[in-house]
Design a protein around this motif. Structure first.
Motif, PDB file in Angstrom:
ATOM      1  N   THR A 139       0.836  -1.201   0.000  1.00 19.64           N
ATOM      2  CA  THR A 139       0.000   0.000   0.000  1.00 19.64           C
ATOM      3  C   THR A 139       0.869   1.248   0.000  1.00 19.64           C
ATOM      4  O   THR A 139       2.073   1.180   0.252  1.00 19.64           O
ATOM      5  CB  THR A 139      -0.922   0.050   1.245  1.00 19.64           C
ATOM      6  OG1 THR A 139      -0.124   0.252   2.411  1.00 19.64           O
ATOM      7  CG2 THR A 139      -1.742  -1.214   1.385  1.00 19.64           C
ATOM      8  N   ASP A 143      -3.913   4.970   1.458  1.00 22.94           N
ATOM      9  CA  ASP A 143      -4.685   3.804   1.035  1.00 22.94           C
ATOM     10  C   ASP A 143      -5.499   3.294   2.220  1.00 22.94           C
ATOM     11  O   ASP A 143      -5.172   3.568   3.376  1.00 22.94           O
ATOM     12  CB  ASP A 143      -3.762   2.677   0.555  1.00 22.94           C
ATOM     13  CG  ASP A 143      -3.319   2.851  -0.893  1.00 22.94           C
ATOM     14  OD1 ASP A 143      -3.799   3.779  -1.556  1.00 22.94           O
ATOM     15  OD2 ASP A 143      -2.481   2.050  -1.341  1.00 22.94           O
ATOM     16  N   ARG A 164      -1.726   5.171   6.737  1.00 28.34           N
ATOM     17  CA  ARG A 164      -2.801   4.549   5.973  1.00 28.34           C
ATOM     18  C   ARG A 164      -4.107   4.673   6.741  1.00 28.34           C
ATOM     19  O   ARG A 164      -4.116   4.892   7.939  1.00 28.34           O
ATOM     20  CB  ARG A 164      -2.516   3.056   5.756  1.00 28.34           C
ATOM     21  CG  ARG A 164      -1.630   2.727   4.574  1.00 28.34           C
ATOM     22  CD  ARG A 164      -0.271   3.293   4.658  1.00 28.34           C
ATOM     23  NE  ARG A 164       0.640   2.694   3.677  1.00 28.34           N
ATOM     24  CZ  ARG A 164       1.903   3.024   3.583  1.00 28.34           C
ATOM     25  NH1 ARG A 164       2.426   3.945   4.377  1.00 28.34           N
ATOM     26  NH2 ARG A 164       2.667   2.453   2.696  1.00 28.34           N
TER      27      ARG A 164
END
Length: 194
Positions: A139, A143, A164
């Motif tokens: 990722t 994300d 994230r």
């Protein structure tokens, strides 16, 4: 292993790779008929082969023997001639300056070896380094990571520490307090509120 086959047979996912987590601080078995099992499988399923990955984020230093070996030509291509004899070709290899790709074998301690206040209350905690590794590889910042079995909130912590976002589900309401505590500590550590 039946579950792996069922997932491939009944979903649109296929097994991309399997990894082995060697739990460096795993609990010894008390049985005389079983070996100490300090490994767990990690199965990596994907919808197709075009998934995101950031290999430079997970590269590891080359072994000293590899650094010595590439100073001379090394065998990289093996073909077979019409008589079935190997024909070896040699080439000077170029090393990636950021390091080599890691092995499918991971050496992370168990969570009990690096116990935090919230992880110690869950019966099957894992070290935050485990989801951190995959999150960095698969990722990028902002994300969203889905954790369908949130447990003690380890993956949410890893997401917060790496910038994230996360969505998590947990059926056992008892863990809600542990998850909230862990998220709060992670936000303090990361210096932000999510």
């Amino acid at each position: 292993f039946r579950l792996v086959c069922a997932i491939e047979d009944n979903t649109e996912m296929y097994l991309h790779e399997r990894y082995f987590w060697h739990k460096k601080s795993g609990r010894p078995k008390s049985s005389r008929r079983r070996l100490n099992d300090t490994a767990e499988y990690i199965f990596h399923f994907v919808k197709n082969s075009q998934f995101k990955c950031f290999s430079d984020e997970i590269r590891v230093p080359y072994a000293e023997s590899s650094l010595k070996r590439v100073k001379s030509p090394v065998q990289i291509i093996r073909s077979v001639d019409e008589n079935g004899i190997n024909v070896n070709k040699k080439k000077i290899m170029k090393l990636n300056p950021k390091g080599q790709m890691p092995s499918v074998f991971f050496d992370f301690n168990t969570a009990s070896a690096v116990r935090s206040s919230s992880s110690g209350k869950h019966p099957a905690p894992f070290n935050v380094e485990l989801p951190l590794w995959f999150i960095r590889w698969l990722t990028e910042k902002n994300d969203v990571v889905l954790d369908p079995f949130m447990g003690g909130g380890t993956t949410a912590e890893a997401c917060i520490l790496t910038g994230r976002k996360y969505i998590g589900f947990e059926l056992n309401r008892t863990y809600a307090k542990f998850i909230s505590e862990r998220i709060e500590l992670a936000e303090e550590k990361a210096g932000k509120k999510t």
